[in-house]
Design a protein around this motif. Structure first.
Motif, PDB file in Angstrom:
ATOM      1  N   LEU A  25       0.841  -1.185   0.000  1.00 26.03           N
ATOM      2  CA  LEU A  25       0.000   0.000   0.000  1.00 26.03           C
ATOM      3  C   LEU A  25       0.883   1.244   0.000  1.00 26.03           C
ATOM      4  O   LEU A  25       1.761   1.380   0.837  1.00 26.03           O
ATOM      5  N   TRP A  26       0.640   2.134  -0.947  1.00 28.19           N
ATOM      6  CA  TRP A  26       1.466   3.323  -1.143  1.00 28.19           C
ATOM      7  C   TRP A  26       0.914   4.474  -0.313  1.00 28.19           C
ATOM      8  O   TRP A  26      -0.273   4.790  -0.376  1.00 28.19           O
ATOM      9  N   PHE A  27       1.773   5.116   0.448  1.00 23.12           N
ATOM     10  CA  PHE A  27       1.389   6.246   1.285  1.00 23.12           C
ATOM     11  C   PHE A  27       2.332   7.421   1.055  1.00 23.12           C
ATOM     12  O   PHE A  27       3.459   7.248   0.600  1.00 23.12           O
TER      13      PHE A  27
ATOM     14  N   ASP B 264       1.301   5.254  10.550  1.00 24.45           N
ATOM     15  CA  ASP B 264      -0.014   5.581  11.112  1.00 24.45           C
ATOM     16  C   ASP B 264      -1.080   4.629  10.580  1.00 24.45           C
ATOM     17  O   ASP B 264      -1.945   4.170  11.326  1.00 24.45           O
ATOM     18  N   ALA B 265      -1.024   4.350   9.294  1.00 19.05           N
ATOM     19  CA  ALA B 265      -2.005   3.443   8.687  1.00 19.05           C
ATOM     20  C   ALA B 265      -1.869   2.031   9.256  1.00 19.05           C
ATOM     21  O   ALA B 265      -2.871   1.397   9.598  1.00 19.05           O
TER      22      ALA B 265
ATOM     23  N   LEU C  51     -13.557   1.531  10.371  1.00 22.64           N
ATOM     24  CA  LEU C  51     -12.941   1.927   9.101  1.00 22.64           C
ATOM     25  C   LEU C  51     -13.515   3.228   8.534  1.00 22.64           C
ATOM     26  O   LEU C  51     -12.847   3.906   7.765  1.00 22.64           O
ATOM     27  N   THR C  52     -14.740   3.594   8.917  1.00 20.99           N
ATOM     28  CA  THR C  52     -15.298   4.867   8.434  1.00 20.99           C
ATOM     29  C   THR C  52     -15.031   6.023   9.394  1.00 20.99           C
ATOM     30  O   THR C  52     -15.308   7.176   9.065  1.00 20.99           O
ATOM     31  N   ALA C  53     -14.481   5.728  10.561  1.00 18.74           N
ATOM     32  CA  ALA C  53     -14.239   6.778  11.560  1.00 18.74           C
ATOM     33  C   ALA C  53     -13.169   7.763  11.095  1.00 18.74           C
ATOM     34  O   ALA C  53     -12.302   7.429  10.295  1.00 18.74           O
ATOM     35  N   ASN C  54     -13.262   8.973  11.588  1.00 17.44           N
ATOM     36  CA  ASN C  54     -12.225   9.999  11.399  1.00 17.44           C
ATOM     37  C   ASN C  54     -11.880  10.281   9.945  1.00 17.44           C
ATOM     38  O   ASN C  54     -10.707  10.347   9.579  1.00 17.44           O
TER      39      ASN C  54
ATOM     40  N   LYS D 293     -14.732   3.643   2.108  1.00 20.07           N
ATOM     41  CA  LYS D 293     -13.366   4.112   1.904  1.00 20.07           C
ATOM     42  C   LYS D 293     -12.846   4.551   3.258  1.00 20.07           C
ATOM     43  O   LYS D 293     -13.507   5.314   3.965  1.00 20.07           O
ATOM     44  N   ASP D 294     -11.664   4.058   3.663  1.00 19.81           N
ATOM     45  CA  ASP D 294     -11.120   4.449   4.964  1.00 19.81           C
ATOM     46  C   ASP D 294     -10.467   5.827   4.881  1.00 19.81           C
ATOM     47  O   ASP D 294     -10.392   6.435   3.814  1.00 19.81           O
ATOM     48  N   LYS D 295     -10.014   6.324   6.012  1.00 14.76           N
ATOM     49  CA  LYS D 295      -9.456   7.680   6.077  1.00 14.76           C
ATOM     50  C   LYS D 295      -8.181   7.849   5.265  1.00 14.76           C
ATOM     51  O   LYS D 295      -7.760   8.976   5.009  1.00 14.76           O
ATOM     52  N   PHE D 296      -7.569   6.755   4.829  1.00 13.58           N
ATOM     53  CA  PHE D 296      -6.371   6.827   3.990  1.00 13.58           C
ATOM     54  C   PHE D 296      -6.714   6.710   2.502  1.00 13.58           C
ATOM     55  O   PHE D 296      -5.833   6.778   1.662  1.00 13.58           O
TER      56      PHE D 296
END
Length: 138
Positions: A9-11, A17-18, A82-85, A96-99
């Motif tokens: 996974l590319w960040f 953090d992820a 997964l939907t938080a923040n 879709k998650d926060k990332f």
């Protein structure tokens, strides 16, 4: 010879953090190794690499992670975490998650639950999947 295949996974500087976040969502999540460029972590016996590759690439909806859940409580837990923040709800159990990565949070028995056309009609109106709602629609 052992062939290992796992996701990278590319960040843009958020890999640690992820990885910490994903490991908190899944009860058996763990960090395997970490340095400023790469973090290796495992959730649900699946290995992932988080790469701090910079701003060049963003997550795409063309790839999603499917989480098969035993019951509504498990669906609710993963969906809510997964939907938080900053995560976003989508239709039919997708989010879709926060990332920016896409996930499908589905019951293990989804193929049975939506075998009735009325249940399929109910599914397309849902964001988070409601097992009881699908059963009642059948």
């Amino acid at each position: 010879m052992t062939d290992s295949i796992y996701n990278c996974l590319w960040f843009d500087g958020q890999a640690q953090d992820a990885a910490n976040f994903y490991c908190s969502v899944f009860k058996d999540g763990k960090i395997i190794s970490s340095n400023p460029l790469v973090v290796i972590f495992e959730i649900n016996n699946t290995r992932f690499m988080g790469l701090n590759g910079g701003p060049s690439y963003k997550p795409s909806d063309a790839i999603s992670f499917v989480v098969e859940c035993e019951d509504q409580q498990e669906i609710d837990h993963h969906w809510n975490m997964l939907t938080a923040n900053g995560g976003q709800e989508n239709m039919c159990g997708w989010l879709k998650d926060k990332f920016g990565f896409s996930w499908q949070i589905i019951p293990k028995k989804i193929h049975v639950l939506i075998s009735n056309p009325k249940a399929m009609e109910a599914l397309v109106k849902m964001k988070k999947i409601n097992i009881k709602g699908l059963e009642e629609a059948s």
